[in-house]
Design a protein around this motif. Sequence first.
Motif, PDB file in Angstrom:
ATOM      1  N   GLY A 133      -2.437 -11.828   4.904  1.00  0.00           N
ATOM      2  CA  GLY A 133      -2.037 -10.450   5.112  1.00  0.00           C
ATOM      3  C   GLY A 133      -3.281  -9.599   5.327  1.00  0.00           C
ATOM      4  N   VAL A 134      -3.075  -8.448   5.956  1.00  0.00           N
ATOM      5  CA  VAL A 134      -4.213  -7.570   6.251  1.00  0.00           C
ATOM      6  C   VAL A 134      -4.331  -6.514   5.151  1.00  0.00           C
ATOM      7  CG1 VAL A 134      -5.198  -5.930   7.902  1.00  0.00           C
ATOM      8  CG2 VAL A 134      -3.961  -7.972   8.719  1.00  0.00           C
ATOM      9  N   VAL A 135      -5.536  -6.360   4.649  1.00  0.00           N
ATOM     10  CA  VAL A 135      -5.768  -5.423   3.547  1.00  0.00           C
ATOM     11  C   VAL A 135      -5.604  -3.988   4.025  1.00  0.00           C
ATOM     12  CG1 VAL A 135      -7.489  -4.532   1.915  1.00  0.00           C
ATOM     13  CG2 VAL A 135      -7.364  -7.008   2.400  1.00  0.00           C
ATOM     14  N   ALA A 136      -4.746  -3.228   3.314  1.00  0.00           N
ATOM     15  CA  ALA A 136      -4.654  -1.788   3.565  1.00  0.00           C
ATOM     16  C   ALA A 136      -5.597  -1.063   2.613  1.00  0.00           C
ATOM     17  CB  ALA A 136      -3.225  -1.303   3.382  1.00  0.00           C
ATOM     18  N   LYS A 137      -5.444  -1.363   1.322  1.00  0.00           N
ATOM     19  CA  LYS A 137      -6.368  -0.758   0.352  1.00  0.00           C
ATOM     20  C   LYS A 137      -6.325  -1.502  -0.965  1.00  0.00           C
ATOM     21  CE  LYS A 137      -2.837   2.688  -0.641  1.00  0.00           C
ATOM     22  NZ  LYS A 137      -2.486   4.105  -0.564  1.00  0.00           N
ATOM     23  N   LEU A 138      -7.310  -1.238  -1.793  1.00  0.00           N
ATOM     24  CA  LEU A 138      -7.395  -1.819  -3.133  1.00  0.00           C
ATOM     25  C   LEU A 138      -7.408  -0.666  -4.129  1.00  0.00           C
ATOM     26  CD1 LEU A 138      -7.926  -4.626  -4.651  1.00  0.00           C
ATOM     27  CD2 LEU A 138     -10.284  -3.834  -4.816  1.00  0.00           C
ATOM     28  N   LEU A 139      -6.398  -0.661  -5.005  1.00  0.00           N
ATOM     29  CA  LEU A 139      -6.328   0.385  -6.031  1.00  0.00           C
ATOM     30  C   LEU A 139      -6.849  -0.196  -7.343  1.00  0.00           C
ATOM     31  CD1 LEU A 139      -2.728   1.633  -5.153  1.00  0.00           C
ATOM     32  CD2 LEU A 139      -4.905   2.663  -4.452  1.00  0.00           C
ATOM     33  N   VAL A 140      -7.829   0.464  -7.930  1.00  0.00           N
ATOM     34  CA  VAL A 140      -8.470  -0.060  -9.137  1.00  0.00           C
ATOM     35  C   VAL A 140      -8.153   0.843 -10.330  1.00  0.00           C
ATOM     36  CG1 VAL A 140     -10.676  -0.670 -10.211  1.00  0.00           C
ATOM     37  CG2 VAL A 140     -10.322  -1.054  -7.760  1.00  0.00           C
ATOM     38  N   ALA A 141      -7.714   0.225 -11.436  1.00  0.00           N
ATOM     39  CA  ALA A 141      -7.416   0.973 -12.667  1.00  0.00           C
ATOM     40  C   ALA A 141      -8.693   1.094 -13.489  1.00  0.00           C
ATOM     41  CB  ALA A 141      -6.323   0.262 -13.454  1.00  0.00           C
ATOM     42  N   ARG A 142      -9.459   2.127 -13.209  1.00  0.00           N
ATOM     43  CA  ARG A 142     -10.781   2.292 -13.823  1.00  0.00           C
ATOM     44  C   ARG A 142     -10.727   2.509 -15.330  1.00  0.00           C
ATOM     45  NH1 ARG A 142     -15.081   0.662 -10.701  1.00  0.00           N
ATOM     46  NH2 ARG A 142     -14.586   1.084  -8.535  1.00  0.00           N
ATOM     47  N   ASP A 168       1.514  -5.428   5.320  1.00  0.00           N
ATOM     48  CA  ASP A 168       2.916  -5.853   5.437  1.00  0.00           C
ATOM     49  C   ASP A 168       3.743  -5.362   4.252  1.00  0.00           C
ATOM     50  OD1 ASP A 168       2.190  -7.478   3.310  1.00  0.00           O
ATOM     51  OD2 ASP A 168       2.082  -9.306   4.516  1.00  0.00           O
ATOM     52  N   GLY A 169       3.140  -4.569   3.359  1.00  0.00           N
ATOM     53  CA  GLY A 169       3.886  -3.998   2.256  1.00  0.00           C
ATOM     54  C   GLY A 169       3.723  -4.732   0.936  1.00  0.00           C
ATOM     55  N   ARG A 170       3.169  -5.936   0.992  1.00  0.00           N
ATOM     56  CA  ARG A 170       2.973  -6.669  -0.258  1.00  0.00           C
ATOM     57  C   ARG A 170       1.950  -5.961  -1.137  1.00  0.00           C
ATOM     58  NH1 ARG A 170       1.117 -12.409   0.950  1.00  0.00           N
ATOM     59  NH2 ARG A 170       0.768 -11.636   3.055  1.00  0.00           N
ATOM     60  N   ARG A 171       2.192  -6.019  -2.439  1.00  0.00           N
ATOM     61  CA  ARG A 171       1.253  -5.460  -3.405  1.00  0.00           C
ATOM     62  C   ARG A 171       0.915  -6.557  -4.400  1.00  0.00           C
ATOM     63  NH1 ARG A 171       2.138   0.263  -2.998  1.00  0.00           N
ATOM     64  NH2 ARG A 171       1.717   0.761  -5.166  1.00  0.00           N
ATOM     65  N   LEU A 172      -0.303  -7.077  -4.319  1.00  0.00           N
ATOM     66  CA  LEU A 172      -0.702  -8.201  -5.157  1.00  0.00           C
ATOM     67  C   LEU A 172      -1.463  -7.687  -6.372  1.00  0.00           C
ATOM     68  CD1 LEU A 172      -2.100 -10.548  -2.340  1.00  0.00           C
ATOM     69  CD2 LEU A 172       0.228 -10.467  -3.245  1.00  0.00           C
ATOM     70  N   GLN A 173      -0.965  -8.065  -7.558  1.00  0.00           N
ATOM     71  CA  GLN A 173      -1.675  -7.708  -8.781  1.00  0.00           C
ATOM     72  C   GLN A 173      -2.829  -8.672  -8.978  1.00  0.00           C
ATOM     73  OE1 GLN A 173       0.780  -7.120 -12.195  1.00  0.00           O
ATOM     74  NE2 GLN A 173       1.477  -5.134 -11.433  1.00  0.00           N
ATOM     75  N   VAL A 174      -4.004  -8.136  -8.934  1.00  0.00           N
ATOM     76  CA  VAL A 174      -5.211  -8.966  -9.065  1.00  0.00           C
ATOM     77  C   VAL A 174      -6.148  -8.282 -10.059  1.00  0.00           C
ATOM     78  CG1 VAL A 174      -5.072  -9.948  -6.739  1.00  0.00           C
ATOM     79  CG2 VAL A 174      -6.286  -7.778  -7.102  1.00  0.00           C
ATOM     80  N   SER A 175      -7.338  -8.827 -10.177  1.00  0.00           N
ATOM     81  CA  SER A 175      -8.418  -8.155 -10.889  1.00  0.00           C
ATOM     82  C   SER A 175      -9.517  -7.977  -9.855  1.00  0.00           C
ATOM     83  CB  SER A 175      -8.875  -9.020 -12.066  1.00  0.00           C
ATOM     84  OG  SER A 175     -10.272  -9.045 -12.143  1.00  0.00           O
ATOM     85  N   THR A 176     -10.433  -7.060 -10.096  1.00  0.00           N
ATOM     86  CA  THR A 176     -11.529  -6.911  -9.130  1.00  0.00           C
ATOM     87  C   THR A 176     -12.322  -8.216  -9.019  1.00  0.00           C
ATOM     88  OG1 THR A 176     -12.831  -5.938 -10.924  1.00  0.00           O
ATOM     89  CG2 THR A 176     -11.792  -4.418  -9.369  1.00  0.00           C
ATOM     90  N   ASP A 177     -12.182  -9.086 -10.026  1.00  0.00           N
ATOM     91  CA  ASP A 177     -12.873 -10.384 -10.071  1.00  0.00           C
ATOM     92  C   ASP A 177     -12.138 -11.488  -9.313  1.00  0.00           C
ATOM     93  OD1 ASP A 177     -15.136  -9.946 -11.483  1.00  0.00           O
ATOM     94  OD2 ASP A 177     -14.377 -10.646 -13.413  1.00  0.00           O
ATOM     95  N   THR A 178     -10.853 -11.272  -9.027  1.00  0.00           N
ATOM     96  CA  THR A 178     -10.044 -12.341  -8.441  1.00  0.00           C
ATOM     97  C   THR A 178     -10.631 -12.817  -7.114  1.00  0.00           C
ATOM     98  OG1 THR A 178      -8.049 -11.445  -9.447  1.00  0.00           O
ATOM     99  CG2 THR A 178      -7.738 -12.942  -7.596  1.00  0.00           C
ATOM    100  N   VAL A 179     -10.748 -14.121  -6.977  1.00  0.00           N
ATOM    101  CA  VAL A 179     -11.286 -14.693  -5.742  1.00  0.00           C
ATOM    102  C   VAL A 179     -10.154 -14.869  -4.738  1.00  0.00           C
ATOM    103  CG1 VAL A 179     -12.454 -16.681  -4.712  1.00  0.00           C
ATOM    104  CG2 VAL A 179     -13.141 -15.851  -6.977  1.00  0.00           C
ATOM    105  N   LEU A 180     -10.371 -14.415  -3.525  1.00  0.00           N
ATOM    106  CA  LEU A 180      -9.376 -14.516  -2.455  1.00  0.00           C
ATOM    107  C   LEU A 180      -9.927 -15.363  -1.324  1.00  0.00           C
ATOM    108  CD1 LEU A 180      -8.635 -10.713  -2.456  1.00  0.00           C
ATOM    109  CD2 LEU A 180      -7.005 -12.451  -3.205  1.00  0.00           C
TER     110      LEU A 180
END
Length: 200
Positions: A133-142, A168-180
């Motif tokens: 999927g194409v990244v739209a944005k990354l929201l970080v819970a500071r 595409d609308g997907r929202r993946l719960q990750v951590s800023t550390d998560t390897v993609l």
Amino acid sequence: MSTTTRTRPPAARVPAGVRTGGQFAEQARGEADVELGEMPELAGTEPDEFGFPTVLCGRCEGSGKSQYNRDAGHSRCFACNGIGRRHPRGPVADAVAAYSKARTAAARPKAWQVRAGDSVSPLYEGYGKANWGVVAKLLVARNRPTRFEGAGESRRPVAWPALLVLEDGRRLQVSTDTVLARRASEVDPAPFVAMALATD
Ligand SMILES: [Zn+2]
């Protein structure tokens, strides 16, 4: 009284060549000066697909095959992995290793390293299992760090929960550390080739 004929003491037995410049001669033999600064291994090299110099594999002499590898079920030369050529040791091999590391890092970024427009997927097991999927944005819970480094006063947060929003609308719960996995993230080999060829 007869004159005694003094015989000279027998000459000490010395291995031939010692006095005339053999192995134990005190005077160093004349030897051609070794030319420093030029790596002899780089003579007669051929560039690989990226431009890194290669030399003929000494183990298989370029054939890529080995007669000593039958137990492994194949006859591929293990020294060059069947390619027939290898990278000279030293600066060239170091630069190739650095390039390989950079490519791996580019293809396996952590979530905080991806940019809008990057084509990414959660890490997958096995060919064809990717979910790109194409990244739209990354929201970080500071306000909710998940990982810290250091202790006492120097303890500081280094990772946070994040939401990777895809086009595409997907929202993946990750951590800023998560390897993609990141697609089409080729690294330009030119600076690494320049590093390999630098003589200084
Ligand atoms: Zn070989």
